[in-house]
Motif scaffolding. Structure first.
Motif, PDB file in Angstrom:
ATOM      1  N   ALA A  20       0.948  -1.514  -0.177  1.00 32.85           N
ATOM      2  CA  ALA A  20      -0.206  -0.029   0.181  1.00 32.85           C
ATOM      3  C   ALA A  20       0.683   1.329   0.186  1.00 32.85           C
ATOM      4  O   ALA A  20       0.571   2.333  -1.112  1.00 32.85           O
ATOM      5  CB  ALA A  20      -0.958   0.656   1.453  1.00 32.85           C
ATOM      6  N   ILE A  21       1.745   1.468   0.729  1.00 36.21           N
ATOM      7  CA  ILE A  21       2.365   2.576   1.014  1.00 36.21           C
ATOM      8  C   ILE A  21       3.567   2.880  -0.329  1.00 36.21           C
ATOM      9  O   ILE A  21       3.741   3.782  -0.991  1.00 36.21           O
ATOM     10  CB  ILE A  21       3.571   2.403   1.977  1.00 36.21           C
ATOM     11  N   GLY A  22       4.549   1.487  -0.811  1.00 39.13           N
ATOM     12  CA  GLY A  22       4.992   1.149  -1.771  1.00 39.13           C
ATOM     13  C   GLY A  22       4.565   1.970  -3.809  1.00 39.13           C
ATOM     14  O   GLY A  22       4.723   2.657  -4.014  1.00 39.13           O
ATOM     15  N   ARG A  23       3.079   1.627  -3.592  1.00 39.69           N
ATOM     16  CA  ARG A  23       1.779   2.111  -4.715  1.00 39.69           C
ATOM     17  C   ARG A  23       1.720   3.793  -4.441  1.00 39.69           C
ATOM     18  O   ARG A  23       1.619   4.314  -5.598  1.00 39.69           O
ATOM     19  CB  ARG A  23       0.368   1.511  -4.774  1.00 39.69           C
ATOM     20  N   ARG A  24       1.123   3.735  -3.013  1.00 39.27           N
ATOM     21  CA  ARG A  24       1.136   5.963  -2.792  1.00 39.27           C
ATOM     22  C   ARG A  24       2.683   6.495  -2.942  1.00 39.27           C
ATOM     23  O   ARG A  24       2.727   7.792  -3.473  1.00 39.27           O
ATOM     24  CB  ARG A  24       0.341   5.869  -1.731  1.00 39.27           C
ATOM     25  N   PHE A  25       3.502   5.929  -2.531  1.00 37.59           N
ATOM     26  CA  PHE A  25       4.545   6.442  -2.956  1.00 37.59           C
ATOM     27  C   PHE A  25       6.229   5.727  -3.604  1.00 37.59           C
ATOM     28  O   PHE A  25       6.402   5.365  -2.899  1.00 37.59           O
ATOM     29  CB  PHE A  25       5.429   6.797  -1.141  1.00 37.59           C
ATOM     30  N   GLN A  26       5.954   6.224  -4.567  1.00 42.38           N
ATOM     31  CA  GLN A  26       7.340   5.551  -5.102  1.00 42.38           C
ATOM     32  C   GLN A  26       8.445   6.342  -5.402  1.00 42.38           C
ATOM     33  O   GLN A  26       8.746   7.046  -6.550  1.00 42.38           O
ATOM     34  CB  GLN A  26       6.025   4.899  -6.806  1.00 42.38           C
ATOM     35  N   THR A  27       9.302   6.170  -4.573  1.00 41.71           N
ATOM     36  CA  THR A  27      10.482   6.101  -4.446  1.00 41.71           C
ATOM     37  C   THR A  27      11.049   5.806  -4.498  1.00 41.71           C
ATOM     38  O   THR A  27      10.662   4.799  -3.961  1.00 41.71           O
ATOM     39  CB  THR A  27      10.136   8.214  -3.300  1.00 41.71           C
ATOM     40  N   THR A  28      12.993   6.052  -4.251  1.00 41.63           N
ATOM     41  CA  THR A  28      13.568   4.968  -4.070  1.00 41.63           C
ATOM     42  C   THR A  28      14.161   5.032  -3.007  1.00 41.63           C
ATOM     43  O   THR A  28      14.319   3.764  -2.270  1.00 41.63           O
ATOM     44  CB  THR A  28      14.812   5.388  -4.862  1.00 41.63           C
ATOM     45  N   PHE A  29      13.420   6.051  -2.530  1.00 39.13           N
ATOM     46  CA  PHE A  29      13.269   5.628  -0.814  1.00 39.13           C
ATOM     47  C   PHE A  29      12.663   4.729   0.261  1.00 39.13           C
ATOM     48  O   PHE A  29      11.104   5.056   0.028  1.00 39.13           O
ATOM     49  CB  PHE A  29      13.375   6.992   0.082  1.00 39.13           C
ATOM     50  N   PRO A  30      12.811   4.246   0.906  1.00 46.74           N
ATOM     51  CA  PRO A  30      12.567   2.635   1.746  1.00 46.74           C
ATOM     52  C   PRO A  30      10.900   3.631   2.297  1.00 46.74           C
ATOM     53  O   PRO A  30      11.329   3.115   3.579  1.00 46.74           O
ATOM     54  CB  PRO A  30      13.251   1.555   1.926  1.00 46.74           C
ATOM     55  N   TRP A  31      10.807   4.072   2.117  1.00 47.95           N
ATOM     56  CA  TRP A  31       9.616   4.344   3.406  1.00 47.95           C
ATOM     57  C   TRP A  31       8.882   3.440   3.533  1.00 47.95           C
ATOM     58  O   TRP A  31       7.974   3.643   4.876  1.00 47.95           O
ATOM     59  CB  TRP A  31       8.395   5.399   2.084  1.00 47.95           C
ATOM     60  N   ALA A  32       8.368   2.708   2.867  1.00 49.94           N
ATOM     61  CA  ALA A  32       7.498   1.327   3.730  1.00 49.94           C
ATOM     62  C   ALA A  32       8.011   0.418   4.867  1.00 49.94           C
ATOM     63  O   ALA A  32       7.591   0.747   5.940  1.00 49.94           O
ATOM     64  CB  ALA A  32       7.387   0.876   2.021  1.00 49.94           C
TER      65      ALA A  32
END
Length: 126
Positions: A26-38
């Motif tokens: 869910a987080i990966g789909r919402r925030f598509q960055t190279t930083f591992p926010w999920a």
């Protein structure tokens, strides 16, 4: 350890891993960055939950068995130090030194702060 606690640990560990998979997606789909926010979010939220659970167990609002089952089982399956380590090394390999340092130290500091906040809240509740 009783057989039912062992089974509950295994089941909740699997549930925690599934929870991590779902939150990561869910987080990966919402925030598509190279930083591992999920992974960052998962580890910080899991640390908060473990701090809260620990305080509730210390205040006798949660039994020792349930603290073990939920803390070691569910939250152990939910949080992921190994993925955090891998992602820190991935960022280093990509020569993203600031992001790598931010991931390593940021996760550590935010997770400890979240655990402390959860513990404080649990003592207030208890």
């Amino acid at each position: 350890m009783t057989p039912w606690v062992f089974i509950a640990l295994a089941v909740t560990g699997g549930m925690g891993a599934v929870g991590r998979f779902l939150v990561d997606g869910a987080i990966g789909r919402r925030f598509q960055t190279t930083f591992p926010w999920a992974t960052f979010s998962i580890n910080v939220s899991g640390s908060f939950a473990l701090g809260l659970l620990t305080a509730l167990a210390a205040g006798h609002l949660v039994s020792t068995e349930w603290a073990l089952i939920l803390g070691t089982g569910f939250l152990g399956g939910y949080t992921t130090f190994s993925t955090n380590s891998y992602e820190t090394l991935r960022l280093l390999n990509e020569k993203r030194y600031v992001a790598s340092l931010a991931n390593a130290l940021g996760t550590l500091l935010a997770s400890v702060a979240a655990a402390a906040l959860g513990f404080w809240l649990g003592t207030v509740i208890s």
